[in-house]
Design a protein around this motif. Structure first.
Motif, short mmCIF file in Angstrom:
data_model
loop_
_atom_site.label_atom_id
_atom_site.label_comp_id
_atom_site.label_asym_id
_atom_site.label_seq_id
_atom_site.Cartn_x
_atom_site.Cartn_y
_atom_site.Cartn_z
N SER A 192 99.50 4.34 114.34
CA SER A 192 99.70 3.50 113.18
C SER A 192 98.84 3.20 112.14
O SER A 192 97.54 3.20 112.54
N ILE A 193 98.85 3.15 110.82
CA ILE A 193 97.90 2.61 109.89
C ILE A 193 98.60 1.26 109.62
O ILE A 193 99.76 1.05 108.86
N SER A 194 97.69 0.29 109.45
CA SER A 194 97.89 -1.08 108.88
C SER A 194 97.08 -1.37 107.79
O SER A 194 96.04 -1.21 107.80
N LEU A 195 97.87 -1.47 106.74
CA LEU A 195 97.07 -1.65 105.22
C LEU A 195 97.07 -3.24 105.13
O LEU A 195 98.30 -3.86 105.10
N PHE A 196 95.95 -3.81 105.01
CA PHE A 196 95.85 -5.39 104.55
C PHE A 196 95.74 -5.43 103.09
O PHE A 196 94.99 -4.93 102.38
N PHE A 197 96.49 -6.53 102.61
CA PHE A 197 96.42 -6.78 101.32
C PHE A 197 96.41 -8.52 101.04
O PHE A 197 97.15 -9.24 101.83
N ARG A 198 95.29 -8.70 100.28
CA ARG A 198 95.07 -10.25 99.93
C ARG A 198 96.43 -10.84 99.53
O ARG A 198 97.06 -10.11 98.62
N LYS A 199 96.60 -11.96 99.78
CA LYS A 199 97.79 -12.73 99.22
C LYS A 199 97.44 -13.26 97.80
O LYS A 199 96.19 -13.66 97.57
N GLU A 200 98.37 -13.14 96.84
CA GLU A 200 98.20 -13.79 95.58
C GLU A 200 97.75 -15.11 95.78
O GLU A 200 98.75 -16.00 96.26
N THR A 201 96.99 -15.61 95.04
CA THR A 201 96.95 -17.04 94.82
C THR A 201 97.39 -17.62 93.49
O THR A 201 97.58 -17.07 92.72
N ASN A 229 95.78 -15.35 105.18
CA ASN A 229 96.05 -15.21 103.68
C ASN A 229 96.20 -13.48 103.47
O ASN A 229 95.53 -13.03 102.57
N THR A 230 97.07 -12.86 104.25
CA THR A 230 97.28 -11.49 104.37
C THR A 230 98.54 -10.90 104.49
O THR A 230 99.27 -11.65 105.28
#
Length: 169
Positions: free
Chosen positions: A160-169, A96-97
């Motif tokens: 590296s930088i990983s930015l995590f974003f919630r998926k839109e529901t 879900n990301t």
């Protein structure tokens, strides 16, 4: 869905972020959810305040071709990964990301390795795509695509930088 963006940050900002992750963040070994693993990940978790201080989300908002994919309001957290020769990462996913992975080394050569590899979503086995960690390049991808990092083949640190974003529901 995998989208690549080059020249993401203005050079002075890239230098600032690179210096910050090299000199100011506290690194940890391993992951909390994998205590039994023999993999020694070197990483540091960053929160929204850190990312805002570095100006990364603002740059995403101000870059139309990136902002069309990335919704900063869905930001969850970020991780700095630090890899060098011998680093081992197994294939994994982020449920879900969506992930915005930004390569920070300003001088990285293709022959040094360190690619991010993406595997077949159904089997998780065959490599479908590999991305060279060219400095100031970012990859936007569905975190549910199995992926991994190949270790560099030279004695150089790969940041590296990983930015995590919630998926839109």
């Amino acid at each position: 869905m995998i989208q690549i963006f080059d020249n993401v940050l203005p050079y002075i900002q890239l230098e600032h972020v690179y210096t910050h992750v090299r000199e100011k963040v506290p690194y940890r070994l391993g992951w909390k959810d994998r205590r039994d693993s023999k993999e020694l990940y070197i990483h540091s978790r960053l929160e929204l305040e850190d990312i805002n201080e570095l100006g990364i989300l603002q740059t995403i908002k101000d870059t139309p071709q990136i902002a069309e994919h990335v919704k900063p309001t869905l930001f969850d957290f970020a991780v700095v990964n630090l890899d060098t020769i011998g680093s081992v990462h197994h294939g994994h996913t982020h449920k879900n990301t969506n992930v915005f992975l930004l390569y920070l080394n300003t001088d990285w050569r293709q022959e040094w390795g360190g690619e991010t590899v993406f595997f077949d979503k159904e089997t998780g086995e065959d490599i479908e795509f590999a991305c060279t960690p060219k400095g100031n390049r970012a990859i936007w991808f569905d975190g549910e695509i199995p992926h991994s990092i190949r270790a560099p083949v030279v004695n150089e640190w790969r940041f590296s930088i990983s930015l995590f974003f919630r998926k839109e529901t």
